[in-house]
Design a protein around this motif. Structure first.
Motif, short mmCIF file in Angstrom:
data_model
loop_
_atom_site.label_atom_id
_atom_site.label_comp_id
_atom_site.label_asym_id
_atom_site.label_seq_id
_atom_site.Cartn_x
_atom_site.Cartn_y
_atom_site.Cartn_z
N VAL A 33 51.04 68.98 74.71
CA VAL A 33 50.79 69.62 76.00
C VAL A 33 49.63 70.60 75.90
O VAL A 33 48.74 70.62 76.75
CB VAL A 33 52.05 70.35 76.50
N PHE A 34 49.62 71.42 74.87
CA PHE A 34 48.63 72.47 74.75
C PHE A 34 47.56 72.10 73.73
O PHE A 34 47.85 71.51 72.69
CB PHE A 34 49.29 73.79 74.30
N SER A 35 46.33 72.46 74.04
CA SER A 35 45.26 72.28 73.08
C SER A 35 45.53 73.16 71.87
O SER A 35 46.29 74.11 71.93
CB SER A 35 43.91 72.66 73.72
N GLU A 36 44.88 72.85 70.79
CA GLU A 36 45.13 73.59 69.55
C GLU A 36 44.73 75.05 69.71
O GLU A 36 43.73 75.38 70.33
CB GLU A 36 44.35 72.98 68.39
N ALA A 103 51.83 79.40 72.54
CA ALA A 103 51.43 78.29 73.40
C ALA A 103 51.27 78.75 74.85
O ALA A 103 50.36 78.31 75.56
CB ALA A 103 52.46 77.17 73.31
N ALA A 104 52.15 79.66 75.30
CA ALA A 104 52.04 80.18 76.66
C ALA A 104 50.74 80.97 76.83
O ALA A 104 50.10 80.92 77.89
CB ALA A 104 53.24 81.07 76.97
N LEU A 109 45.27 81.26 79.23
CA LEU A 109 43.83 81.49 79.08
C LEU A 109 43.00 80.23 79.33
O LEU A 109 41.77 80.28 79.29
CB LEU A 109 43.53 82.06 77.70
N ALA A 110 43.67 79.11 79.60
CA ALA A 110 42.93 77.92 80.03
C ALA A 110 42.29 78.17 81.38
O ALA A 110 41.30 77.53 81.75
CB ALA A 110 43.87 76.72 80.08
N ASP A 111 42.86 79.13 82.13
CA ASP A 111 42.27 79.57 83.40
C ASP A 111 41.17 80.58 83.05
O ASP A 111 41.46 81.68 82.57
CB ASP A 111 43.35 80.22 84.26
N THR A 112 39.94 80.22 83.30
CA THR A 112 38.82 81.08 82.91
C THR A 112 38.79 82.39 83.70
O THR A 112 38.08 83.33 83.30
CB THR A 112 37.49 80.34 83.10
N ALA A 113 39.54 82.47 84.80
CA ALA A 113 39.59 83.72 85.58
C ALA A 113 40.48 84.76 84.91
O ALA A 113 40.39 85.95 85.22
CB ALA A 113 40.08 83.44 87.00
N VAL A 114 41.34 84.32 83.98
CA VAL A 114 42.26 85.24 83.31
C VAL A 114 41.52 85.96 82.19
O VAL A 114 40.98 85.34 81.28
CB VAL A 114 43.48 84.49 82.74
#
Length: 240
Positions: A33-36, A103-104, A109-114
């Motif tokens: 689910v999550f990138s490394e 992982a959370a 942080l996949a959201d670049t606005a965060v």
């Protein structure tokens, strides 16, 4: 994504090994689910320990030790100055991070606005039962005020931390000011995945005594009492 963990310490020889063991278990996790996400380094920022903490850290080949002026603010900044990761994660010496929390963090942080965030908390101790209510109160405050304190594991993109001037060189409430600065730079999130934290302060000084003391100090802070004076009050109230 690489994460640099920064842990400010002062006489934490008995507590630190468990925290480090949990971090080692999180190194280089990846799933479908999550990138490394990689814990690239663990930096221990020591404020002058006299119990052997620094000697223990020096003997561990995967840890980085930096000596700092005493105080959470200066110690956070000293550790961050050595960090090379994309993200800074500030942990207390008695906070346990697990793979789900890491992982959370990556997902958020996949959201670049965060720009940064923190976690919910739960206490390692099951007794007294009032600790559950305290943890619930901390999490409710964090959720509805979108705020955090240091024991919630504050994380921030390293470039954002640099752009906001780092943490204030305060001995107390440096975490509150750091969160305020992050929120001014962009989006701040509170993750429901919890960190496991120690209730040692509550157990040593009484659960409700500690709760009321913390809220009294927060109220005084918002009234403009300088953090150094608040630190003196905090020390006096604990009999130290």
């Amino acid at each position: 994504m690489t994460v640099s963990v920064v842990i400010p310490v002062l006489n934490e020889r008995d507590t630190l090994p468990e925290t480090i063991a949990a971090l080692r278990a999180c190194r280089g996790i990846a799933d479908s689910v999550f990138s490394e996400i990689v814990l690239s380094e663990i930096i221990i920022s020591d404020g002058g320990s006299t119990d052997g903490t620094a000697d223990w850290v020096r003997a561990e080949p995967d840890l980085v030790l930096v000596n700092s002026a005493r105080g959470k603010g200066p110690q956070l900044n000293a550790g961050a100055a050595l960090a090379t990761g994309d993200v800074l994660l500030f942990l207390h010496a008695d906070c346990i991070l697990d793979q789900r929390a890491l992982a959370a963090l990556r997902f958020a942080l996949a959201d670049t606005a965060v720009c940064g965030g923190a976690f919910y908390v739960r206490f390692a101790e099951r007794r007294p039962r009032s600790l559950r209510l305290v943890a619930w109160g901390i999490n409710v405050r964090a959720r509805y005020r979108n705020s955090a304190t240091g024991d919630q594991g504050i994380f921030v993109r390293r470039e954002v931390f640099q752009s906001i001037g780092g943490a204030p060189d305060w001995p107390l409430f440096e975490d509150v000011e750091l969160v305020r600065r992050i929120k001014r730079a962009g989006k701040f999130v509170v993750l429901k995945t919890p960190l496991t934290i120690s209730a040692r302060r509550y157990l040593a000084h009484g659960v409700w005594h500690t709760v009321f003391l913390v809220y009294f100090l927060r109220f005084a802070y918002w009234l403009g009492v300088p953090p150094q004076r608040l630190k003196d009050w905090f020390r006096d109230a604990r009999g130290k």
